[in-house]
Each structure stands twice: as structure tokens, then as C-alpha cells.
Design a protein around this motif. Structure first.
Motif, short mmCIF file in Angstrom:
data_model
loop_
_atom_site.label_atom_id
_atom_site.label_comp_id
_atom_site.label_asym_id
_atom_site.label_seq_id
_atom_site.Cartn_x
_atom_site.Cartn_y
_atom_site.Cartn_z
N PHE A 151 0.83 -1.20 0.00
CA PHE A 151 0.00 0.00 0.00
C PHE A 151 0.86 1.25 0.00
N HIS A 152 1.92 1.24 0.82
CA HIS A 152 2.83 2.40 0.84
C HIS A 152 3.56 2.54 -0.48
N ASP A 153 3.99 1.43 -1.07
CA ASP A 153 4.64 1.49 -2.37
C ASP A 153 3.71 2.04 -3.43
N MET A 154 2.43 1.64 -3.35
CA MET A 154 1.46 2.13 -4.33
C MET A 154 1.26 3.65 -4.17
N ARG A 155 1.17 4.12 -2.95
CA ARG A 155 1.02 5.56 -2.72
C ARG A 155 2.24 6.33 -3.23
N ALA A 156 3.43 5.81 -2.94
CA ALA A 156 4.66 6.47 -3.39
C ALA A 156 4.72 6.50 -4.92
N ALA A 157 4.33 5.40 -5.54
CA ALA A 157 4.34 5.34 -7.01
C ALA A 157 3.31 6.31 -7.59
N ALA A 158 2.16 6.44 -6.93
CA ALA A 158 1.14 7.39 -7.41
C ALA A 158 1.66 8.82 -7.33
N SER A 159 2.39 9.13 -6.26
CA SER A 159 2.95 10.49 -6.18
C SER A 159 4.05 10.68 -7.23
N VAL A 192 3.95 9.40 -10.20
CA VAL A 192 3.22 9.65 -11.43
C VAL A 192 2.81 11.11 -11.51
N GLU A 193 2.31 11.64 -10.39
CA GLU A 193 1.91 13.05 -10.37
C GLU A 193 3.09 13.97 -10.64
N VAL A 194 4.21 13.71 -10.01
CA VAL A 194 5.40 14.54 -10.21
C VAL A 194 5.88 14.45 -11.66
N ALA A 195 5.89 13.24 -12.20
CA ALA A 195 6.34 13.05 -13.58
C ALA A 195 5.40 13.77 -14.55
#
Length: 193
Positions: free
Chosen positions: A106-114, A116-119
Motif C-alpha cells: 500500500f505504501h509502495d502504491m502511494r509512493a508510485a502514485a505520487s 506519477v503526479e510529479v512526472a
């Protein structure tokens, strides 16, 4: 997600079944101290031919008291208790492992989502910079090198975006696997948002 994982993970179900089996083994070991009674009965006919045959029967009853087996039975009970304690510890270990896997995913998914937003913001900023470079080139203030560098920055930003979307999807799949329903819930986890 934790509740879902605790309900559907097959390794947890297997560990729970092993605990139940160990409980039954302990119950069986304790039941060895109980006296037992058995009956055997047999009926048949005897004779040279059917008209001269006579009925025969046998009945045997056995009463068994485990008087001299106390030490062995106590050893069986102690061994069953130890096995039950081990299975319970393994079950708790698996529960903790599942909780850790789900939380990490879940934490990895949240970090990856952020990421994506930054990219995505980086792509937008690179496109704006490219547009400004082209305007400067058209106005004669800048040269072709600045435009080429801006195009390269856009290309790198788009590649970073693609990699971040891949990492996000991979994190979603890790969460689905940690929950224990990756095959069933794959379309739900890979929905484009």
C-alpha cells in the motif's frame, strides 16, 4: 485491504487448517486415557447340507483400561501440545507477514502514485519550456540549440512518466498479490485513473 487479505490468502487458510489438525491431534492424545469397550459378533451356519445345517454365533466383548500406558500417553499429549503451540506460532507469523506485505504494498502504491503526479507535472513544465524556446527561436532571440535541448527535456520527462506509470501499475499488482486475489482483481487494479 487487510481484512480482505485475511479472508482470501490461501497460505493463511492452510495455516489455520494446520492449527485445527493439531487441535484434533491433541484431543485424540487426551482421549487415549479414556477406557474403551468393543464388541465383536459373528453369526453363521454349519452342516453338511442346507437341510441339516445349524446356526452358530459368537459374541466377544472387550473392555480396555490403559493403566500401564500413562507415561506414553503423557508423552503423546506433551508432543501434541508442542505441535499445537508451534502451529499457532506459525499462524501468527503468517498473519504478521500478510499484514506487513499489505502495508508495504500500500505504501509502495502511494509512493508510485505520487511519482506519477510529479512526472506528469514535469512533462507539463517541459512542454511549456519547449513552447517558450520555440517562441524565442521564432522571435530571433534564441538559437536552435535551446529548442533541441528543450525537446530532449520533454522526451526525458515523458520517459520518466512512462516509467512512473509502470512502477505504479507494478505497485498495484503487488498490492493485489499481497491481498491474495491478484488473478481475480487484476482488471480492477490496473484501471487507468
Amino acid at each position: 485491504a487487510l481484512k480482505y487479505a485475511m479472508e482470501y490468502r490461501s497460505d493463511l487458510r492452510a495455516a489455520e487448517a494446520q492449527v485445527r489438525a493439531a487441535e484434533k491431534t491433541l484431543s485424540a492424545a487426551r482421549a487415549e486415557r479414556i477406557p474403551s469397550f468393543s464388541i465383536y459378533a459373528d453369526y453363521g451356519v454349519i452342516g453338511k447340507n442346507p437341510s441339516q445345517s445349524h446356526g452358530t454365533f459368537t459374541v466377544v466383548g472387550t473392555l480396555n483400561f490403559p493403566i500401564w500406558l500413562g507415561g506414553r500417553i503423557s508423552g503423546d499429549i506433551d508432543r501434541a501440545k508442542a505441535a499445537l503451540d508451534q502451529r499457532r506460532a506459525e499462524l501468527e507469523d503468517i498473519r504478521g507477514q500478510i499484514e506487513r506485505e499489505v502495508r508495504d504494498a500500500f505504501h509502495d502504491m502511494r509512493a508510485a502514485a505520487s511519482q506519477v503526479e510529479v512526472a506528469l507535472k514535469n512533462v507539463q513544465a517541459s512542454l511549456q519550456n519547449l513552447d517558450l524556446s520555440r517562441q524565442r527561436f521564432v522571435a530571433g532571440v534564441g538559437d536552435n540549440t535551446e529548442v533541441v535541448q528543450s525537446q530532449e527535456a520533454v522526451s526525458n520527462a515523458q520517459l520518466d512518466y512512462i516509467n512512473s506509470v509502470f512502477a505504479h501499475n507494478l505497485a498495484k499488482l503487488s498490492l493485489a498479490r499481497a491481498i491474495g486475489r491478484a488473478a481475480e482483481d487484476l482488471p480492477q487494479f490496473l484501471r487507468i485513473q
